[in-house]
Design a protein around this motif. Structure first.
Motif, PDB file in Angstrom:
ATOM      1  N   GLY A 126       0.782  -1.222   0.000  1.00  0.00           N
ATOM      2  CA  GLY A 126       0.000   0.000   0.000  1.00  0.00           C
ATOM      3  C   GLY A 126       0.813   1.270   0.000  1.00  0.00           C
ATOM      4  N   GLN A 127       1.666   1.442  -0.990  1.00  0.00           N
ATOM      5  CA  GLN A 127       2.436   2.682  -1.076  1.00  0.00           C
ATOM      6  C   GLN A 127       2.500   3.136  -2.526  1.00  0.00           C
ATOM      7  OE1 GLN A 127       6.180   1.309   0.505  1.00  0.00           O
ATOM      8  NE2 GLN A 127       7.037   0.951  -1.519  1.00  0.00           N
ATOM      9  N   LEU A 128       2.662   4.447  -2.714  1.00  0.00           N
ATOM     10  CA  LEU A 128       2.834   4.991  -4.046  1.00  0.00           C
ATOM     11  C   LEU A 128       4.280   4.751  -4.471  1.00  0.00           C
ATOM     12  CD1 LEU A 128       1.461   6.584  -6.318  1.00  0.00           C
ATOM     13  CD2 LEU A 128       2.339   8.664  -5.255  1.00  0.00           C
ATOM     14  N   SER A 129       4.446   4.224  -5.668  1.00  0.00           N
ATOM     15  CA  SER A 129       5.788   3.904  -6.154  1.00  0.00           C
ATOM     16  C   SER A 129       5.982   4.434  -7.558  1.00  0.00           C
ATOM     17  CB  SER A 129       6.011   2.388  -6.138  1.00  0.00           C
ATOM     18  OG  SER A 129       5.985   1.916  -4.807  1.00  0.00           O
ATOM     19  N   VAL A 130       7.242   4.449  -7.979  1.00  0.00           N
ATOM     20  CA  VAL A 130       7.608   4.950  -9.294  1.00  0.00           C
ATOM     21  C   VAL A 130       8.312   3.842 -10.061  1.00  0.00           C
ATOM     22  CG1 VAL A 130       8.967   6.678 -10.547  1.00  0.00           C
ATOM     23  CG2 VAL A 130       7.844   7.291  -8.404  1.00  0.00           C
ATOM     24  N   ILE A 131       7.979   3.708 -11.340  1.00  0.00           N
ATOM     25  CA  ILE A 131       8.642   2.729 -12.199  1.00  0.00           C
ATOM     26  C   ILE A 131      10.004   3.300 -12.598  1.00  0.00           C
ATOM     27  CG2 ILE A 131       8.481   1.495 -14.403  1.00  0.00           C
ATOM     28  CD1 ILE A 131       6.435   0.641 -12.239  1.00  0.00           C
ATOM     29  N   ASN A 132      11.073   2.513 -12.407  1.00  0.00           N
ATOM     30  CA  ASN A 132      12.431   2.975 -12.707  1.00  0.00           C
ATOM     31  C   ASN A 132      12.666   3.153 -14.204  1.00  0.00           C
ATOM     32  OD1 ASN A 132      13.321   3.093 -10.080  1.00  0.00           O
ATOM     33  ND2 ASN A 132      14.064   0.994 -10.069  1.00  0.00           N
ATOM     34  N   ARG A 133      12.201   2.201 -14.991  1.00  0.00           N
ATOM     35  CA  ARG A 133      12.371   2.263 -16.443  1.00  0.00           C
ATOM     36  C   ARG A 133      11.226   1.491 -17.085  1.00  0.00           C
ATOM     37  NH1 ARG A 133      16.626  -0.615 -14.114  1.00  0.00           N
ATOM     38  NH2 ARG A 133      16.735  -2.815 -14.618  1.00  0.00           N
ATOM     39  N   ASP A 134      11.060   1.648 -18.382  1.00  0.00           N
ATOM     40  CA  ASP A 134       9.938   1.011 -19.080  1.00  0.00           C
ATOM     41  C   ASP A 134       9.870  -0.475 -18.732  1.00  0.00           C
ATOM     42  OD1 ASP A 134       9.732   3.481 -20.203  1.00  0.00           O
ATOM     43  OD2 ASP A 134      10.012   2.832 -22.271  1.00  0.00           O
ATOM     44  N   PHE A 135       8.653  -0.930 -18.502  1.00  0.00           N
ATOM     45  CA  PHE A 135       8.468  -2.332 -18.129  1.00  0.00           C
ATOM     46  C   PHE A 135       7.122  -2.825 -18.632  1.00  0.00           C
ATOM     47  CE2 PHE A 135       7.198  -5.782 -15.280  1.00  0.00           C
ATOM     48  CZ  PHE A 135       8.342  -6.572 -15.312  1.00  0.00           C
ATOM     49  N   GLY A 136       7.125  -4.033 -19.179  1.00  0.00           N
ATOM     50  CA  GLY A 136       5.882  -4.669 -19.614  1.00  0.00           C
ATOM     51  C   GLY A 136       5.181  -5.296 -18.425  1.00  0.00           C
ATOM     52  N   LEU A 137       4.022  -4.794 -18.113  1.00  0.00           N
ATOM     53  CA  LEU A 137       3.215  -5.307 -17.004  1.00  0.00           C
ATOM     54  C   LEU A 137       2.820  -6.748 -17.302  1.00  0.00           C
ATOM     55  CD1 LEU A 137       2.188  -3.866 -14.457  1.00  0.00           C
ATOM     56  CD2 LEU A 137       0.085  -3.367 -15.690  1.00  0.00           C
ATOM     57  N   ARG A 138       2.971  -7.644 -16.324  1.00  0.00           N
ATOM     58  CA  ARG A 138       2.742  -9.075 -16.549  1.00  0.00           C
ATOM     59  C   ARG A 138       1.443  -9.555 -15.927  1.00  0.00           C
ATOM     60  NH1 ARG A 138       6.680 -11.386 -20.025  1.00  0.00           N
ATOM     61  NH2 ARG A 138       8.509 -10.054 -19.865  1.00  0.00           N
ATOM     62  N   ALA A 139       0.888 -10.608 -16.527  1.00  0.00           N
ATOM     63  CA  ALA A 139      -0.364 -11.193 -16.040  1.00  0.00           C
ATOM     64  C   ALA A 139      -0.146 -12.051 -14.807  1.00  0.00           C
ATOM     65  CB  ALA A 139      -1.006 -12.042 -17.138  1.00  0.00           C
ATOM     66  N   ALA A 140       1.076 -12.509 -14.582  1.00  0.00           N
ATOM     67  CA  ALA A 140       1.427 -13.346 -13.431  1.00  0.00           C
ATOM     68  C   ALA A 140       2.820 -12.921 -12.972  1.00  0.00           C
ATOM     69  CB  ALA A 140       1.414 -14.821 -13.816  1.00  0.00           C
ATOM     70  N   PRO A 141       3.202 -13.239 -11.739  1.00  0.00           N
ATOM     71  CA  PRO A 141       4.523 -12.845 -11.237  1.00  0.00           C
ATOM     72  C   PRO A 141       5.632 -13.720 -11.811  1.00  0.00           C
ATOM     73  CG  PRO A 141       3.305 -14.011  -9.538  1.00  0.00           C
ATOM     74  CD  PRO A 141       2.384 -13.865 -10.693  1.00  0.00           C
ATOM     75  N   ASP A 142       5.872 -13.568 -13.126  1.00  0.00           N
ATOM     76  CA  ASP A 142       6.822 -14.409 -13.835  1.00  0.00           C
ATOM     77  C   ASP A 142       7.188 -13.724 -15.154  1.00  0.00           C
ATOM     78  OD1 ASP A 142       7.944 -16.429 -15.533  1.00  0.00           O
ATOM     79  OD2 ASP A 142       7.079 -17.946 -14.211  1.00  0.00           O
ATOM     80  N   PHE A 143       8.471 -13.688 -15.488  1.00  0.00           N
ATOM     81  CA  PHE A 143       8.893 -13.050 -16.735  1.00  0.00           C
ATOM     82  C   PHE A 143       8.354 -13.765 -17.975  1.00  0.00           C
ATOM     83  CE2 PHE A 143      12.282 -10.980 -14.177  1.00  0.00           C
ATOM     84  CZ  PHE A 143      12.077  -9.675 -14.598  1.00  0.00           C
ATOM     85  N   SER A 144       7.953 -15.012 -17.843  1.00  0.00           N
ATOM     86  CA  SER A 144       7.444 -15.738 -19.008  1.00  0.00           C
ATOM     87  C   SER A 144       5.940 -15.549 -19.204  1.00  0.00           C
ATOM     88  CB  SER A 144       7.760 -17.233 -18.880  1.00  0.00           C
ATOM     89  OG  SER A 144       7.082 -17.782 -17.762  1.00  0.00           O
ATOM     90  N   SER A 145       5.265 -14.864 -18.274  1.00  0.00           N
ATOM     91  CA  SER A 145       3.820 -14.671 -18.428  1.00  0.00           C
ATOM     92  C   SER A 145       3.542 -13.590 -19.472  1.00  0.00           C
ATOM     93  CB  SER A 145       3.170 -14.311 -17.093  1.00  0.00           C
ATOM     94  OG  SER A 145       3.559 -13.019 -16.684  1.00  0.00           O
ATOM     95  N   ARG A 146       2.324 -13.558 -19.948  1.00  0.00           N
ATOM     96  CA  ARG A 146       1.968 -12.629 -21.033  1.00  0.00           C
ATOM     97  C   ARG A 146       1.901 -11.190 -20.534  1.00  0.00           C
ATOM     98  NH1 ARG A 146      -3.454 -11.426 -20.556  1.00  0.00           N
ATOM     99  NH2 ARG A 146      -4.570 -12.831 -19.159  1.00  0.00           N
ATOM    100  N   TYR A 147       2.053 -10.278 -21.495  1.00  0.00           N
ATOM    101  CA  TYR A 147       1.954  -8.849 -21.193  1.00  0.00           C
ATOM    102  C   TYR A 147       0.487  -8.429 -21.098  1.00  0.00           C
ATOM    103  CZ  TYR A 147       6.868  -8.409 -22.466  1.00  0.00           C
ATOM    104  OH  TYR A 147       8.232  -8.534 -22.523  1.00  0.00           O
ATOM    105  N   VAL A 148       0.184  -7.551 -20.142  1.00  0.00           N
ATOM    106  CA  VAL A 148      -1.173  -7.003 -20.023  1.00  0.00           C
ATOM    107  C   VAL A 148      -1.151  -5.473 -20.068  1.00  0.00           C
ATOM    108  CG1 VAL A 148      -2.167  -8.968 -18.793  1.00  0.00           C
ATOM    109  CG2 VAL A 148      -1.055  -7.130 -17.492  1.00  0.00           C
ATOM    110  N   GLY A 149       0.003  -4.915 -20.336  1.00  0.00           N
ATOM    111  CA  GLY A 149       0.131  -3.466 -20.425  1.00  0.00           C
ATOM    112  C   GLY A 149       1.587  -3.066 -20.371  1.00  0.00           C
ATOM    113  N   LYS A 150       1.822  -1.758 -20.427  1.00  0.00           N
ATOM    114  CA  LYS A 150       3.194  -1.264 -20.376  1.00  0.00           C
ATOM    115  C   LYS A 150       3.245  -0.049 -19.470  1.00  0.00           C
ATOM    116  CE  LYS A 150       7.159  -0.149 -23.175  1.00  0.00           C
ATOM    117  NZ  LYS A 150       7.802  -0.271 -24.463  1.00  0.00           N
ATOM    118  N   LEU A 151       4.294   0.015 -18.661  1.00  0.00           N
ATOM    119  CA  LEU A 151       4.529   1.160 -17.784  1.00  0.00           C
ATOM    120  C   LEU A 151       5.785   1.874 -18.255  1.00  0.00           C
ATOM    121  CD1 LEU A 151       3.850  -0.582 -14.359  1.00  0.00           C
ATOM    122  CD2 LEU A 151       2.319   0.961 -15.584  1.00  0.00           C
TER     123      LEU A 151
END
Length: 197
Positions: A126-151
């Motif tokens: 529960g805190q406000l955070s900042v994305i360090n660099r561009d990142f593809g938002l994932r559907a599951a907590p795994d780099f192999s999961s599909r993208y559901v957006g981009k930050l």
């Protein structure tokens, strides 16, 4: 001369009426149907057909009937497009589409999650955070999961929860989890951190 002009005006009226009669059923059949509800598209098509027919009749020279029919068809198409645009801009329609376009959600582990992402076991942050660099938002907590957006780097998000047993964070907005970000790509939003560190 007057007889010729009268015949042309009668032909114009018949063509406009024919175009108008064609436009309403065509709209109902889906040929000119608009995805927004309302009657502005049909009214625009009828007005456009009438004005286009009259304009086509007056500028067509010797072949007024063809000019009237072509003008009515072009006018109906233009009026239909303008009417549909007006329906989409109607505040009531925009509110309805905003509600319909909003993603579906479900509740898991006490969190509201987008239906695009998978549930997990969470520890509240529960805190406000900042994305360090561009990142593809994932559907599951795994780099192999599909993208559901981009930050984008520098973008602020709600770090809602840490996914237990992983290095992943559930992020979202307005109380809805939208996807997972690896902790290397996110930092707390406070003055102790410089952007990009």
């Amino acid at each position: 001369m007057r007889t010729s002009k009268t015949k042309s005006m009668i032909a114009a009226a018949v063509a406009v009426a024919g175009a108008a009669a064609f436009t309403a059923p065509a709209a109902q059949a889906g040929v000119t149907s608009c995805s927004a509800q309302g009657g502005k598209q049909e009214a625009g098509a009828l007005i456009g057909a009438a004005l286009g027919g009259l304009l086509g009749n007056s500028v067509s020279g010797h072949n007024r009937t063809t000019g009237t029919v072509v003008g009515a068809a072009v006018g109906a198409a233009a009026g239909s497009a303008v009417g549909c645009q007006m329906q989409h801009q109607d505040p009531a329609q925009r509110a309805r589409y905003d509600r319909e376009d909003r993603f579906a959600t479900y509740v898991s582990g006490g969190y509201r999650l987008s239906s695009q992402i998978e549930p997990a076991r969470f520890s509240r942050m529960g805190q406000l955070s900042v994305i360090n660099r561009d990142f593809g938002l994932r559907a599951a907590p795994d780099f192999s999961s599909r993208y559901v957006g981009k930050l984008k780097g520098g973008e602020r998000v709600d770090a809602m929860a840490h996914v237990r047993g992983t290095d992943w964070i559930l992020v979202g907005r307005n109380g809805v989890g939208m996807g997972y970000v690896h902790e290397d790509y996110i930092r707390p939003d406070n003055a102790r951190y410089a952007y990009g560190y």
